[in-house]
Design an enzyme around this catalytic site. Structure first.
Site, short mmCIF file in Angstrom:
data_model
loop_
_atom_site.label_atom_id
_atom_site.label_comp_id
_atom_site.label_asym_id
_atom_site.label_seq_id
_atom_site.Cartn_x
_atom_site.Cartn_y
_atom_site.Cartn_z
N HIS A 1 3.36 -8.87 6.32
CA HIS A 1 3.89 -7.55 6.66
C HIS A 1 5.26 -7.29 6.03
O HIS A 1 5.99 -6.41 6.48
CB HIS A 1 4.02 -7.40 8.19
CG HIS A 1 2.72 -7.24 8.89
ND1 HIS A 1 1.79 -8.24 9.00
CD2 HIS A 1 2.15 -6.17 9.52
CE1 HIS A 1 0.73 -7.82 9.67
NE2 HIS A 1 0.93 -6.56 9.99
N GLU B 1 -8.37 1.77 5.94
CA GLU B 1 -7.46 2.22 4.89
C GLU B 1 -8.18 2.69 3.63
O GLU B 1 -7.88 3.75 3.09
CB GLU B 1 -6.46 1.12 4.51
CG GLU B 1 -5.22 1.07 5.37
CD GLU B 1 -5.42 0.29 6.65
OE1 GLU B 1 -6.50 -0.36 6.80
OE2 GLU B 1 -4.53 0.30 7.51
#
Lengths: 352, 349
Positions: free
Chosen positions: A149, A80
């Site tokens: 998440h 990322e």
């Protein structure tokens, strides 16, 4: 001004003249926006994990690899910070990257590049080096994926000058706002919601349907209380408005659409009309969007308020996994109705 | 578009792991270079930085100010291999890179003093200056953040097929950041035209390479990605040119990234507030006496009769005038208008 509506969605009191609508899921609307903008501008490309051959972790980019080829639909390694920085560098060079985060939870790995590189460089360069880029993906809670998440990053990104932050609710929002975000010359954080991806809404059947960034929309007009929400919580607010109507209370629902810049005109105009406001967000209450809205309303509409603003927010805990605990952690229409009732009866809640 | 498609999974795009680093097959003999011009470029950086140090001491420059003195040969040698359309990016020890890409000394100095005539109109300072015109993309204050950004500049060269190469500079300290290796991986995977230049000046702030790096041979840091690496004497501008030529040619030919470790040294502290107690005075003096890049090239110019004493004096005068004018503008330019506080936050169409 009381509304800045330009799009059509269920419950809309302020539809514009139009040729017609099509029923689209939010997923289809996002995909159409991506495809249309990639057709329109050769400098636009999509990169992220599984966006190409896998067709998207949530299938937003389904078919785009076939349509545009591997030069413009780029599968990245799981990296990322690296691919975010790479895309920001490409934007400095004048390309228009769209970075997909599989979820915004993973953007924390890359947040230095989003804030320090993408958001601040225009200012630090005295206006020389813009960064036309979109960071997009699902934000906030999905279902049963637990604490790592399920976080909402709305207030994190909305805090930072140099960014625009968008949070669509309907398919019309998704399409019109994503197209606007891709065309915007600034870095835009585009917060989607996984649970909304499969929901269907009417979308104006226009050849080039674009919505303005920075404008909220009145989804439902009302006179007794203003419910301010964004993303999936707009649906919760509309559901609450139905329940309130059964009790004889008329709620106005403001869909913020953009969190930075915040459309304070639309929010305060509504509050001046209803004299009551409840904010609704999935994220944590502390330093959240509701806190910002409360301050804004106090500064700009204090004399119109008949009661303090009430915040309905996600509970101030990491997201639990167990189904019952997860339900308890998130705002519901019933909690919104209870907040409105308590506000009108003068009952102060101990905490949001 | 002449750009190559991204590599597909399973198709090797870079040399096999463990292949010894080697010069690019495409390397051609180096074109002759104007040695006097190289000397002039290094002298400009040296005198500019000395003046910046003085202005800092006078309180005219605030905050952080990281001087490049001692490392001049690295950027001047590298940029002598650049072509118009190439891009350059580095971290916060960046004044030398700006001057070497042809940015105006007065605009840089005025930025150091936070004035309206500065490259960033006084809003960036020492660590944050840019010139799209000169292909200089900063000037970044977060150690190693420029490495993915530079990889993205290379991605843009490849996407557009413009033949450009990105010169991406980082320090020995940055070489331990994770995002460097994320960048190496993508650059090798997609054969991006980027030359990573590790300026190993032996200290990341006050921490020596020995104290920070388990594997100190920084030229080998790309090996696990199949990126060829070369260690080069960064105190000798001709060695820099010769050592870097293959890497630049490789990137320009579309053969992918290369890594250069420039063994160099900074004479001054990490920043102006650094008393440099982590190294001995003798160590610094020895580098200055035996390896100064300006002394080395000056001796060669005289030995080869490319310049005489009078020529050197004229050069000194010219540079002194340029730096003097820069210092003058940096003090006479007004501070930014208060209205500048609110401009350039967003591009307003």
């Amino acid at each position: 001004m009381t509304t800045s509506a330009t799009a059509i969605s269920p419950g809309a009191p302020s539809s514009t003249g139009r040729s017609g609508v099509r029923a689209l899921t939010v997923r289809e609307a996002l995909r159409e926006a991506l495809a249309e903008e990639m057709h329109r501008d050769e400098a636009v490309f999509l990169m992220g994990e599984e966006v190409g051959q896998y067709q998207g972790a949530y299938k937003i980019s389904q078919g785009l690899l076939d349509q545009f080829g591997p030069r413009r639909v780029i599968d990245t390694p799981i990296t990322e910070m690296g691919f975010t920085g790479l895309a920001v560098g490409a934007a400095f060079a004048g390309l228009r990257p769209i970075v997909e985060f599989m979820t915004f939870n993973f953007s924390m790995q890359a947040i230095d590049q989003i804030i320090n590189s993408a958001a601040k460089t225009l200012y630090m360069s005295g206006g020389q080096l813009g960064c036309p880029i979109v960071f997009r993906g699902p934000n906030g809670a999905a279902a049963r994926v637990a604490a790592q998440h399920s976080q909402c990053f709305a207030s994190w990104y909305a805090h930072c000058p140099g960014l625009k932050v968008v949070a669509p609710w309907s398919a019309a929002d998704a399409k019109g706002l994503l197209k606007a975000a891709i065309r915007d010359p600034n870095p835009v954080v585009f917060l989607e919601n996984e649970i909304l991806y499969g929901q269907t809404f009417d979308v104006p059947d226009e050849e080039d349907f674009v919505l303005p960034l920075g404008k909220a929309r009145i989804e439902r007009a009302g006179s007794d209380v203003t419910l301010v929400a964004f993303s999936r919580m707009v649906g919760v607010a509309l559901e609450a408005a139905d329940l309130l109507a059964e009790r004889g209370l008329s709620a106005e629902v403001v869909n913020l659409r953009t969190l930075r810049p915040l459309d304070s005109d639309t929010v305060t105009a509504s509050v001046r009309k209803t004299s009551h406001c409840v904010t609704i967000e999935e994220g944590w209450p502390v330093a959240g969007m509701g806190a910002e809205l409360s301050a804004l309303i106090m500064e700009q509409a204090f004399d119109w308020l008949d009661a303090p603003v009430t915040r309905v927010a996600g509970e101030d805990v990491p997201m639990p996994y167990a189904a019952n605990l997860e339900r308890l952690a998130l705002p519901t229409a019933e909690r919104v109705v209870e907040a409105v009732r308590a506000q009108r009866s003068g009952t102060r809640r101990a905490s949001p | 578009m002449a750009a190559l498609p991204p590599r597909m999974p399973g198709v090797p795009s870079s040399p096999p792991v463990n292949e010894p680093t080697r010069p690019a097959a495409t390397q051609e003999p180096l074109a002759p270079v104007d040695l006097v011009a190289l000397y002039r470029d290094m002298l400009l950086i040296r005198r500019f930085e000395e003046k910046a140090g003085q202005l800092y001491g006078m309180g005219l420059i605030g905050g952080f100010c990281h001087l490049y003195i001692g490392q001049e040969a690295v950027v001047v040698g590298l940029q002598s291999l650049a072509r118009p359309g190439d891009s350059v990016i580095t971290s916060y020890r960046d004044h030398g890179h700006m001057l070497a890409t042809g940015m105006d000394a007065a605009g840089v100095m005025a930025e150091l003093t936070g004035r309206a005539a500065g490259y960033s109109r006084g809003k960036g300072g020492s660590m944050h200056m840019f010139s799209r015109e000169r292909g200089f993309y900063g000037g970044h204050g977060i150690v190693a953040a420029q490495v993915p950004l530079g990889t993205g500049l290379a991605f843009a060269h490849r996407y557009r097929g413009d033949g450009g190469v990105c010169f991406c500079y980082l320090g020995d300290g940055a070489a331990n950041q994770g995002q460097v290796y994320e960048s190496f991986n993508m650059a090798a995977l997609w054969s991006l035209p980027v030359v990573y230049v590790i300026e190993n000046n032996r200290y990341g702030m006050g921490t020596s390479v020995e104290r920070a790096s388990a594997m100190r041979d920084l030229a080998r840091r790309g090996e696990s990605f199949g990126i060829p690496g070369f260690a080069v004497d960064g105190m000798d501008v001709m060695a820099v040119r010769e050592g870097a030529a293959g890497a630049v040619a490789r990137a320009r030919a579309g053969e992918g990234p290369a890594l250069l470790e420039m063994k160099t040294y900074r004479y001054r502290g990490h920043s102006m507030s650094d008393p440099a107690k982590y190294r001995t005075k003798e160590e610094v003096e020895k580098m200055r006496a035996d390896h100064d890049p300006l002394d080395t090239l000056r001796a060669r110019l005289l030995a080869e009769a490319l310049i005489d004493d009078a020529g050197l004096k004229a050069l000194d005068r010219d540079i002194k005038a340029v730096v003097g004018e820069a210092a003058s503008l940096a003090q006479s330019s007004p501070e930014p208008d208060p209205a500048e506080l609110y401009t350039d936050v967003l591009v307003t169409p």
